[in-house]
Write a protein that holds these residues in place. Sequence first.
Motif, PDB file in Angstrom:
ATOM      1  N   ARG A  93       0.812  -1.196   0.110  1.00 57.03           N
ATOM      2  CA  ARG A  93       0.019   0.047  -0.072  1.00 57.03           C
ATOM      3  C   ARG A  93       0.742   1.144   0.073  1.00 57.03           C
ATOM      4  O   ARG A  93       0.287   2.318  -0.254  1.00 57.03           O
ATOM      5  N   ASN A  94       2.152   1.186   0.252  1.00 54.49           N
ATOM      6  CA  ASN A  94       3.049   2.344   0.284  1.00 54.49           C
ATOM      7  C   ASN A  94       4.027   2.123  -0.817  1.00 54.49           C
ATOM      8  O   ASN A  94       5.436   2.526  -0.263  1.00 54.49           O
ATOM      9  N   VAL A  95       3.805   1.834  -1.911  1.00 53.34           N
ATOM     10  CA  VAL A  95       4.695   1.759  -3.043  1.00 53.34           C
ATOM     11  C   VAL A  95       5.523   2.817  -3.324  1.00 53.34           C
ATOM     12  O   VAL A  95       6.710   2.939  -3.677  1.00 53.34           O
ATOM     13  N   ASN A  96       4.724   4.069  -3.247  1.00 56.90           N
ATOM     14  CA  ASN A  96       5.508   5.237  -3.477  1.00 56.90           C
ATOM     15  C   ASN A  96       6.635   5.483  -2.380  1.00 56.90           C
ATOM     16  O   ASN A  96       7.648   6.146  -2.543  1.00 56.90           O
ATOM     17  N   ARG A  97       6.225   5.451  -1.218  1.00 52.42           N
ATOM     18  CA  ARG A  97       7.219   5.632  -0.196  1.00 52.42           C
ATOM     19  C   ARG A  97       8.533   4.556  -0.234  1.00 52.42           C
ATOM     20  O   ARG A  97       9.545   5.158  -0.259  1.00 52.42           O
ATOM     21  N   TYR A  98       8.348   3.712  -0.667  1.00 54.41           N
ATOM     22  CA  TYR A  98       9.049   2.716  -0.878  1.00 54.41           C
ATOM     23  C   TYR A  98      10.239   2.976  -2.103  1.00 54.41           C
ATOM     24  O   TYR A  98      11.490   3.285  -1.896  1.00 54.41           O
ATOM     25  N   PHE A  99       9.896   3.594  -3.151  1.00 60.75           N
ATOM     26  CA  PHE A  99      10.429   4.128  -4.280  1.00 60.75           C
ATOM     27  C   PHE A  99      11.206   5.409  -4.143  1.00 60.75           C
ATOM     28  O   PHE A  99      12.260   5.636  -4.413  1.00 60.75           O
ATOM     29  N   ALA A 100      10.532   6.183  -3.112  1.00 59.58           N
ATOM     30  CA  ALA A 100      11.151   7.446  -2.766  1.00 59.58           C
ATOM     31  C   ALA A 100      12.285   7.434  -2.031  1.00 59.58           C
ATOM     32  O   ALA A 100      13.334   7.889  -2.109  1.00 59.58           O
ATOM     33  N   PHE A 101      12.224   6.213  -0.839  1.00 57.97           N
ATOM     34  CA  PHE A 101      13.399   5.994  -0.254  1.00 57.97           C
ATOM     35  C   PHE A 101      14.540   5.371  -1.017  1.00 57.97           C
ATOM     36  O   PHE A 101      15.575   5.709  -0.906  1.00 57.97           O
ATOM     37  N   ILE A 102      14.214   4.695  -2.016  1.00 53.92           N
ATOM     38  CA  ILE A 102      15.277   4.082  -2.894  1.00 53.92           C
ATOM     39  C   ILE A 102      15.996   5.407  -3.546  1.00 53.92           C
ATOM     40  O   ILE A 102      17.221   5.368  -3.765  1.00 53.92           O
ATOM     41  N   GLN A 103      15.133   6.322  -4.154  1.00 51.42           N
ATOM     42  CA  GLN A 103      15.724   7.395  -4.780  1.00 51.42           C
ATOM     43  C   GLN A 103      16.569   8.195  -3.652  1.00 51.42           C
ATOM     44  O   GLN A 103      17.575   8.859  -3.961  1.00 51.42           O
ATOM     45  N   LEU A 104      16.052   8.329  -2.516  1.00 50.88           N
ATOM     46  CA  LEU A 104      16.826   9.203  -1.587  1.00 50.88           C
ATOM     47  C   LEU A 104      18.359   8.342  -1.422  1.00 50.88           C
ATOM     48  O   LEU A 104      19.159   8.904  -1.301  1.00 50.88           O
ATOM     49  N   PHE A 105      18.201   6.996  -1.231  1.00 46.93           N
ATOM     50  CA  PHE A 105      19.330   6.118  -0.910  1.00 46.93           C
ATOM     51  C   PHE A 105      20.204   6.545  -2.164  1.00 46.93           C
ATOM     52  O   PHE A 105      21.827   6.441  -1.960  1.00 46.93           O
ATOM     53  N   LEU A 106      19.750   6.552  -3.323  1.00 44.59           N
ATOM     54  CA  LEU A 106      20.560   6.634  -4.786  1.00 44.59           C
ATOM     55  C   LEU A 106      21.279   8.062  -4.450  1.00 44.59           C
ATOM     56  O   LEU A 106      22.214   8.087  -4.845  1.00 44.59           O
ATOM     57  N   PHE A 107      20.737   8.909  -4.352  1.00 46.13           N
ATOM     58  CA  PHE A 107      21.105  10.227  -4.110  1.00 46.13           C
ATOM     59  C   PHE A 107      22.399  10.244  -3.069  1.00 46.13           C
ATOM     60  O   PHE A 107      23.363  10.772  -3.605  1.00 46.13           O
ATOM     61  N   SER A 108      22.159   9.518  -2.104  1.00 47.69           N
ATOM     62  CA  SER A 108      23.247   9.726  -1.080  1.00 47.69           C
ATOM     63  C   SER A 108      24.258   8.784  -1.537  1.00 47.69           C
ATOM     64  O   SER A 108      25.516   9.210  -1.291  1.00 47.69           O
ATOM     65  N   MET A 109      24.096   7.593  -1.979  1.00 47.34           N
ATOM     66  CA  MET A 109      25.634   6.763  -2.428  1.00 47.34           C
ATOM     67  C   MET A 109      25.950   7.391  -3.479  1.00 47.34           C
ATOM     68  O   MET A 109      27.358   7.336  -3.841  1.00 47.34           O
ATOM     69  N   LEU A 110      25.421   8.121  -4.517  1.00 48.97           N
ATOM     70  CA  LEU A 110      26.096   8.817  -5.717  1.00 48.97           C
ATOM     71  C   LEU A 110      26.936   9.948  -5.032  1.00 48.97           C
ATOM     72  O   LEU A 110      28.019  10.110  -5.536  1.00 48.97           O
ATOM     73  N   GLY A 111      26.604  10.566  -4.140  1.00 51.63           N
ATOM     74  CA  GLY A 111      27.054  11.582  -3.503  1.00 51.63           C
ATOM     75  C   GLY A 111      28.528  11.114  -2.708  1.00 51.63           C
ATOM     76  O   GLY A 111      29.579  11.571  -2.851  1.00 51.63           O
ATOM     77  N   ILE A 112      28.453   9.952  -2.333  1.00 48.36           N
ATOM     78  CA  ILE A 112      29.528   9.409  -1.759  1.00 48.36           C
ATOM     79  C   ILE A 112      30.713   8.976  -2.974  1.00 48.36           C
ATOM     80  O   ILE A 112      32.056   9.127  -2.922  1.00 48.36           O
ATOM     81  N   VAL A 113      30.255   8.345  -4.088  1.00 49.82           N
ATOM     82  CA  VAL A 113      30.910   7.996  -5.046  1.00 49.82           C
ATOM     83  C   VAL A 113      31.578   9.164  -5.639  1.00 49.82           C
ATOM     84  O   VAL A 113      33.042   9.164  -6.092  1.00 49.82           O
ATOM     85  N   MET A 114      31.060  10.302  -5.814  1.00 50.69           N
ATOM     86  CA  MET A 114      31.575  11.468  -6.421  1.00 50.69           C
ATOM     87  C   MET A 114      32.269  12.420  -5.675  1.00 50.69           C
ATOM     88  O   MET A 114      32.960  13.587  -6.045  1.00 50.69           O
ATOM     89  N   ALA A 115      32.266  12.302  -4.236  1.00 54.67           N
ATOM     90  CA  ALA A 115      32.885  13.026  -3.197  1.00 54.67           C
ATOM     91  C   ALA A 115      34.413  13.274  -3.559  1.00 54.67           C
ATOM     92  O   ALA A 115      35.037  12.336  -3.829  1.00 54.67           O
ATOM     93  N   GLY A 116      34.859  14.462  -3.517  1.00 54.94           N
ATOM     94  CA  GLY A 116      36.191  14.991  -3.614  1.00 54.94           C
ATOM     95  C   GLY A 116      37.085  15.209  -2.471  1.00 54.94           C
ATOM     96  O   GLY A 116      38.248  15.508  -2.533  1.00 54.94           O
ATOM     97  N   SER A 117      36.162  15.081  -1.384  1.00 50.69           N
ATOM     98  CA  SER A 117      36.892  15.273  -0.036  1.00 50.69           C
ATOM     99  C   SER A 117      36.060  14.509   0.960  1.00 50.69           C
ATOM    100  O   SER A 117      34.951  14.216   0.760  1.00 50.69           O
ATOM    101  N   LEU A 118      36.721  14.130   2.088  1.00 51.33           N
ATOM    102  CA  LEU A 118      36.151  13.396   3.128  1.00 51.33           C
ATOM    103  C   LEU A 118      35.025  14.295   3.864  1.00 51.33           C
ATOM    104  O   LEU A 118      34.011  13.660   4.433  1.00 51.33           O
ATOM    105  N   ILE A 119      35.173  15.378   3.780  1.00 48.34           N
ATOM    106  CA  ILE A 119      33.983  16.334   4.250  1.00 48.34           C
ATOM    107  C   ILE A 119      32.675  16.056   3.529  1.00 48.34           C
ATOM    108  O   ILE A 119      31.518  15.696   4.000  1.00 48.34           O
ATOM    109  N   VAL A 120      32.775  15.998   2.391  1.00 50.47           N
ATOM    110  CA  VAL A 120      31.616  15.758   1.304  1.00 50.47           C
ATOM    111  C   VAL A 120      31.218  14.281   1.216  1.00 50.47           C
ATOM    112  O   VAL A 120      30.069  14.022   1.611  1.00 50.47           O
ATOM    113  N   MET A 121      32.299  13.497   1.613  1.00 49.33           N
ATOM    114  CA  MET A 121      31.794  12.140   1.655  1.00 49.33           C
ATOM    115  C   MET A 121      31.100  11.683   2.610  1.00 49.33           C
ATOM    116  O   MET A 121      30.128  11.144   3.061  1.00 49.33           O
ATOM    117  N   TYR A 122      31.457  12.280   4.134  1.00 42.60           N
ATOM    118  CA  TYR A 122      30.979  12.301   5.464  1.00 42.60           C
ATOM    119  C   TYR A 122      29.337  12.755   5.436  1.00 42.60           C
ATOM    120  O   TYR A 122      28.395  12.214   5.902  1.00 42.60           O
TER     121      TYR A 122
END
Length: 650
Positions: free
Chosen positions: A110-139
Amino acid sequence: MPDIAYHLPAYLLLGLPFLCFLVLWLGGKSLNKLAGWIGTLATAAGLLVSLTFADPGTEHIIRFDWLTIGSHVIELSFRFDTLSTMMLVIVHFVALLVQLYSTAYMHDDRNVNRYFAFIQLFLFSMLGIVMAGSLIVMYIFWELVGLSSYLLIGFWYTKKRPVWAAQKAFVLNRIGDAAFLTGILMLFYYIGSTDFEVLSLEIGTIPSGILTAIGICLFGGCVGKSAQFPLSGWLPDAMEGPTPVSALIHAATMVAAGIFLLARISFLLTVDARLVILVIGAITMVTGALKALKGWDIKKVLAYSTMSQLGLMVMAVGFGSWQTALFHLATHAFFKAGLFLSAGSVIHAVTPPDEDAGFNPQDMRTMGGLRKALPITFICFSICAAALAGLPFFSGFLSKDAIITEGFLWAAENGPLGYLFPVLVILSAGLTAFYMTRQVWLVFFGEKRFPAFVHPHESPVAMWLPMALLSALSLFFWFSFNPFNAEGWFLNWVGQEHGGHLVWVPFVASAVTFISIFLAYRQTSIGNPFNVNDPIPVSEPDQSPWNWLRGYSNEQYFIIPFDIITKYLKAFEKNIVDALVDLVAKGSLVFGHFIAWFDRMFVDGLVHLTVFSIRSAGQAARNMQSGRIQSYYIVTVMGVFLLILWLVAM
């Protein structure tokens, strides 16, 4: 391409998933039918951007000023290089397949929208780690990944166990993150920057001992995120979340963030720091494999296996070869995600329509004989299991052999005791082959052990297609054209400059693997294979004779010392601190009464005495002014007499 051209992909790669998260979150349940496809298309667009702007072998860095502290300017920097290119493709591709799979797996939620929204938030966060150019950004993005995993593990928040598992994962990750932040602050104190480019130039200014401490603190972040000893207990319990979540964040992406971190900071790690990393990785690898041997939950066995494989990657960094660690990270991402999705297909197939409370669809003791009912799932699971077990002609064979080879080359330079570690890797590979053979047999072979009301059926195409693609990517030729030599294009691509090749390693590793499979196969021919026919207990009580351990799972033993310390601190607080507070309170009360008495008797008494004395003196003086001549005569005589006495005394 100039660096300025990479502003656009940075905006797109981070903006697409975050915008998609906002749309799905704010759109509510009205987007339930479209949520899966919106998320899938957004991730496909991100994958296209990653491939379009891929430029391996070169570095492109973009920077933005963020804060000014005194004379220090803190920048937000993002980096595009070989490492980020590899991770961008892996993260997007696995996330794409997982979301396609989820459109069918989560269809009735019943909460499919919330499930995919959380996956997109996770994807945003993980991509930030991958592209981070400094430890501050990575943290910054590191903490966002922790939040995202908390939300996804506890997605079914109306149930107690998912909520508990999410809280456990969140707390244990915060312990590792505290060490990570300590290392970042130490680097900022000594160098004034956490930018990877600046660190690589200035690292020689830090004393060796301090640098070792910094490396170990930064490794603490890996211990939390990549489920290393002693913070590994959260990963098996995180299986309470939806199965596609396990495939995404607990097999291919989030838990791989720690390995990615070690690859980024490899130039910071001293010999002593790498030795600590090697020991922790070895402990995690062996304990994870041993726990998987006895597990009955189909997902938890794979979770313990993930712990073990992450320990193997950490050991590769300890050997000084972060390239082989990334090699195994890449191969593991595909075949372990395939295993989790295949496990989800099995769970989907054996879950009864009414979800009978007395039946656990994840318990392998209630499965068996499913290969005919689930032919596609069986093939996909078997291929991915073969890759995990390290069989020849599969990708896992190449990446494991690369790590074993690096281990023996490292041991040759560090003395006879060093050979213990690559030998442990080979033995752990044998354990992996054993428990995966056990799992395949328990699920797909033998007699049918599920009740009559369970009617297994193959999954729809939206589920088995991602499984099939991940299975195909588990074959050897994607990473090396020689099935017995890991020195293929991939290792050269990630920067393996001088790789060694020991001819005997593939044969020894294969021999151990086949012997383990044979031993597991022998178990299937006995009367009660793997004790699968034993009665399933209502609960699994702690059999340990140590009563003070009762209430702790195996993954929580590291908490026991802290619990004991807490009990003593509680007693100290009650008997010493509270007693001291009570004593101070009572002493203050007594002292207050004494001050009140002193004030009443002496301070007020002195005031009253002064008033009385002045009043009495005034009264005496007034009595002298009576108007009678004899009174004045007496006063005059007395005055003269006192004057004479004074003159005589002088």
